[in-house]
Design an enzyme around this catalytic site. Structure first.
Site, PDB file in Angstrom:
ATOM      1  N   SER A 183      37.179  52.432  26.806  1.00  0.00           N
ATOM      2  CA  SER A 183      36.535  51.687  27.879  1.00  0.00           C
ATOM      3  C   SER A 183      35.056  52.098  28.025  1.00  0.00           C
ATOM      4  CB  SER A 183      37.319  51.874  29.179  1.00  0.00           C
ATOM      5  OG  SER A 183      36.892  50.973  30.164  1.00  0.00           O
ATOM      6  N   ASP A 229      42.913  41.830  27.096  1.00  0.00           N
ATOM      7  CA  ASP A 229      42.060  42.691  27.916  1.00  0.00           C
ATOM      8  C   ASP A 229      41.371  41.868  29.005  1.00  0.00           C
ATOM      9  OD1 ASP A 229      40.207  44.508  28.959  1.00  0.00           O
ATOM     10  OD2 ASP A 229      39.812  45.420  27.014  1.00  0.00           O
ATOM     11  N   HIS A 261      43.818  46.184  28.132  1.00  0.00           N
ATOM     12  CA  HIS A 261      42.711  47.127  28.146  1.00  0.00           C
ATOM     13  C   HIS A 261      43.166  48.578  28.019  1.00  0.00           C
ATOM     14  CE1 HIS A 261      38.677  48.544  29.099  1.00  0.00           C
ATOM     15  NE2 HIS A 261      39.164  49.329  30.053  1.00  0.00           N
TER      16      HIS A 261
END
Length: 314
Positions: A183, A229, A261
């Protein structure tokens, strides 16, 4: 599925190996010893390290599809912690490393968690990658709210700690380093690669960054996105990041099928398989792993799509 033609980009110019210039001499030396052996009637004389001279960074047995998908590789793994109180430029972490010293030094990788995450969220990568023949440092950041540029600086600070001050520094080849992150940590790995071109590999995992363009990066980069995601959608993050990398770069885009995600936050065979192959190929210059990256992997139950350049030039 995001339909994009797979393409072959021009191979990136090979980075010179410090051992490459010595190879002709090594071959002549080996040949001379063989000739001497034949002359004195010793038959075939084994020359220690002659094969390793072709790639002194190669570690571990020849890989198979099963070996790179396995939850553990050939090396037993030990670990040691770095207290947050002992460092000031990042938040401490855990170092995983091959227990054996018989194979010499290893390449090293630092992994950053994402926004609001701690090292526990990416801890599974530590022993999994280390067991394949790397020193792996999963870190905490100074704050769980740190942005990608800060996480990039912390990744580099952790690499410096690992190679210069850590208790395992003697096990590491400081010229063979890479970064990974999830991320915002993935966005941070792009920042780190941009800041330090000497890095050998970068693997952003479902990365997030407000900067969408990375033409300055010269580090071989594998970007992993996820088709489901909703936090850092591939259309606005992973895909433009990949497309902005130089066309001449060794680069790849792996989009996970039926994933979200947070796929990198738990043990994931597809992420591990291609991360191991990428790190081996570019940190260790181990062409035995090229077979898993070229030809480009085809869509499957776990792969939505895969793009990249083949063959690789480094």
């Amino acid at each position: 599925m995001h339909q994009h033609p797979q393409h072959s980009a021009p191979a990136r110019a090979s980075r010179p190996s410090p051992h490459r210039a010595d190879r002709p001499r090594a071959r002549r030396f080996t040949g001379a010893l063989a000739a001497i052996a034949a002359t004195v009637g010793l038959g075939t004389l084994a020359v220690p390290g002659a094969q390793a001279a072709d790639n002194p960074y190669e570690r571990g047995p020849a890989p198979t599809n099963a070996s790179i998908e396995a939850s553990r590789g050939p090396y037993a793994v030990s670990e040691t912690t770095v207290s947050r109180l002992a460092v000031s430029e990042f938040g401490g972490g855990t170092i995983y490393y091959p227990t054996s010293t018989s194979d010499g030094t290893f390449g090293a990788v630092v992994v950053s968690p994402g926004y609001t995450g701690t090292q526990s969220s990416i801890a599974w990568l530590g022993p999994r990658l280390a067991s394949q023949g790397f020193v792996v440092f999963t870190i905490d950041t100074l704050s769980t709210l740190d942005q990608p540029d800060s996480r990039g600086r912390q990744l580099l600070a952790a690499l410096d700690h690992l190679t210069e001050r850590s208790s395992v520094r003697g096990r590491i080849d400081g010229s063979r380093l890479g970064v990974m992150g999830h991320s915002m940590g993935g966005g941070g790995s792009l920042e780190a690669a941009k800041s330090r071109p000497a890095l050998q590999a970068a693997i952003p995992l479902t990365p997030w960054n407000l900067d969408k363009s990375w033409p300055e990066i010269s580090t071989p980069t594998l970007i992993v996105g996820a088709d489901g995601d909703s936090v850092a959608s591939v259309a606005s993050h992973a895909e433009p990041f990949y497309e902005s990398l130089p066309a001449s770069l060794d680069r790849a885009y792996l989009e996970l099928n039926n994933a979200n995600h947070f796929a990198p936050n738990s043990s994931n065979t597809t992420i591990a398989k291609y991360s191991v192959s990428w790190l081996k190929r570019f940190i260790d210059n181990d062409t035995r792993y090229e077979q898993f990256l070229c030809p480009l992997p085809r869509p499957s139950l776990t792969i939505e799509e895969y793009r990249g350049n083949c063959p690789h030039g480094s």
